[in-house]
Design a protein around this motif. Structure first.
Motif, PDB file in Angstrom:
ATOM      1  N   GLU A 161       0.840  -1.208   0.000  1.00  0.00           N
ATOM      2  CA  GLU A 161       0.000   0.000   0.000  1.00  0.00           C
ATOM      3  C   GLU A 161       0.872   1.254   0.000  1.00  0.00           C
ATOM      4  OE1 GLU A 161       0.290  -2.440   2.145  1.00  0.00           O
ATOM      5  OE2 GLU A 161      -0.574  -1.999   4.101  1.00  0.00           O
ATOM      6  N   GLU A 162       2.013   1.169   0.681  1.00  0.00           N
ATOM      7  CA  GLU A 162       2.942   2.304   0.688  1.00  0.00           C
ATOM      8  C   GLU A 162       3.601   2.458  -0.694  1.00  0.00           C
ATOM      9  OE1 GLU A 162       5.648   2.199   4.026  1.00  0.00           O
ATOM     10  OE2 GLU A 162       6.873   3.827   3.213  1.00  0.00           O
ATOM     11  N   LEU A 163       3.925   1.337  -1.295  1.00  0.00           N
ATOM     12  CA  LEU A 163       4.496   1.357  -2.648  1.00  0.00           C
ATOM     13  C   LEU A 163       3.526   2.009  -3.634  1.00  0.00           C
ATOM     14  CD1 LEU A 163       6.348   0.467  -5.005  1.00  0.00           C
ATOM     15  CD2 LEU A 163       5.357  -1.814  -4.818  1.00  0.00           C
ATOM     16  N   GLU A 164       2.273   1.613  -3.546  1.00  0.00           N
ATOM     17  CA  GLU A 164       1.276   2.159  -4.476  1.00  0.00           C
ATOM     18  C   GLU A 164       1.159   3.676  -4.333  1.00  0.00           C
ATOM     19  OE1 GLU A 164      -2.879   1.772  -3.468  1.00  0.00           O
ATOM     20  OE2 GLU A 164      -3.390   1.368  -5.556  1.00  0.00           O
ATOM     21  N   ALA A 165       1.035   4.136  -3.085  1.00  0.00           N
ATOM     22  CA  ALA A 165       0.847   5.563  -2.845  1.00  0.00           C
ATOM     23  C   ALA A 165       2.082   6.359  -3.272  1.00  0.00           C
ATOM     24  CB  ALA A 165       0.554   5.801  -1.357  1.00  0.00           C
ATOM     25  N   LYS A 166       3.261   5.855  -2.914  1.00  0.00           N
ATOM     26  CA  LYS A 166       4.487   6.603  -3.203  1.00  0.00           C
ATOM     27  C   LYS A 166       4.764   6.627  -4.701  1.00  0.00           C
ATOM     28  CE  LYS A 166       7.074   6.007   0.436  1.00  0.00           C
ATOM     29  NZ  LYS A 166       8.105   5.366   1.286  1.00  0.00           N
ATOM     30  N   ARG A 167       4.546   5.486  -5.339  1.00  0.00           N
ATOM     31  CA  ARG A 167       4.780   5.438  -6.783  1.00  0.00           C
ATOM     32  C   ARG A 167       3.886   6.463  -7.492  1.00  0.00           C
ATOM     33  NH1 ARG A 167       5.704   0.410 -10.945  1.00  0.00           N
ATOM     34  NH2 ARG A 167       5.794   1.761 -12.764  1.00  0.00           N
ATOM     35  N   ALA A 168       2.635   6.521  -7.059  1.00  0.00           N
ATOM     36  CA  ALA A 168       1.702   7.472  -7.677  1.00  0.00           C
ATOM     37  C   ALA A 168       2.172   8.907  -7.451  1.00  0.00           C
ATOM     38  CB  ALA A 168       0.301   7.264  -7.107  1.00  0.00           C
ATOM     39  N   GLN A 169       2.588   9.217  -6.230  1.00  0.00           N
ATOM     40  CA  GLN A 169       3.044  10.588  -5.928  1.00  0.00           C
ATOM     41  C   GLN A 169       4.287  10.954  -6.732  1.00  0.00           C
ATOM     42  OE1 GLN A 169       3.464   9.949  -1.723  1.00  0.00           O
ATOM     43  NE2 GLN A 169       1.564  10.989  -1.211  1.00  0.00           N
TER      44      GLN A 169
END
Ligand SMILES: *Cc1c(COP(=O)(O)O)cnc(C)c1O
Length: 255
Positions: free
Chosen positions: A71-79
């Protein structure tokens, strides 16, 4: 909270220097082992740090980033992609063991997934990759120390235990055969408490296991060995690591 916000800019100023220091240490360890430093990928582990830290690291030249929670990967990648777009050259590495209900997030956001610790995860990643049309490089995590807190396929006795060898061969064969996944190697984590000679031996046994599996299953290619973190990456390089996963040496302690 205010402290955290104040500290981040200071820490970001140190990223270029600390990164260069780590690169120098990697180069020294590689040359000392008669290896080409360019054959080693530094995965900068940005877990717990905000996207701004990834952007600062990117500016310093880093392109491979490791996250342990999907979930952290998803959010950070998007940002990060909001700022750098989708063709930034960044490779995102999933390095942690997800709960099985989080595997879709890992399949959607990791480019390389290091931590297949059970077949259920591999099957779910494969199913999702086929759905979305992505292709994922993956590694199988092995537990060569037998430490019970460590994830991964049991490989504590692989050189003498026919049962373990059979299980490992079956796992490698199945992951190799799964669509949407490109099996490229093995990953391991050394125990926190072990001495340097013990750690060195565990890394060496992981490399030997990779070679043995490849010999037994000639259709597979396992060129990658993901091993070594801040505390032990030089030993890992001496013992054949192709991917070192380094957080604290670049970014400082995670608070
Ligand atoms: C956090 C983490 C690392 C990096 O650890 P450092 O000690 O900060 O270098 C490497 N691999 C995995 C799987 C991790 O979770």
């Amino acid at each position: 909270m205010m402290d955290t916000i104040a500290i981040i800019p200071t820490m970001q100023n140190q990223i270029p220097t600390r990164y260069q220091e780590v690169l120098t240490r990697i180069e020294k360890a590689a040359l000392g082992a008669g290896r080409d430093p360019a054959s080693i990928t530094l995965v900068a582990v940005t877990k717990t740090w905000p996207a701004e830290v990834v952007l600062a690291a990117y500016e310093s030249g880093m392109r491979d980033f490791g996250e342990n929670r999907p979930e952290e990967l998803e959010a950070k990648r998007a940002q990060v992609e909001v700022v750098l777009g989708r063709d930034s050259g960044i490779v995102w590495h999933g390095i942690g063991n997800p709960q099985s209900r989080k595997t879709n997030l890992a399949a959607d956001n990791a480019d390389v997934f290091h931590a297949i610790d059970r077949l259920r995860i591999a099957r779910r990643l494969s199913a999702r990759a086929q759905q979305t049309g992505r292709s994922l490089q993956v590694m199988i995590e092995v537990n060569v120390s037998g430490e019970r807190s460590k994830a991964g396929f049991d490989a504590s006795n692989w050189s003498v235990s026919p049962t373990q060898r059979q299980a490992l061969l079956a796992a490698v064969q199945e992951v190799h055969d799964l669509s949407g996944l490109d099996l490229v190697g093995l990953m391991m984590m050394a125990p926190w408490e072990a001495s340097e000679p013990e750690i060195r031996q565990l890394f060496a046994r992981t490399r030997e296991l990779g070679l043995w599996l490849q010999e037994q299953l000639p259709a597979t290619r396992l060129p990658c060995l993901s091993m070594g973190m801040t505390n032990d990456f030089e030993i890992a390089i001496a013992e054949g690591a192709t991917h070192v996963r380094v957080g604290r040496a670049i970014f400082g302690s995670r608070g």
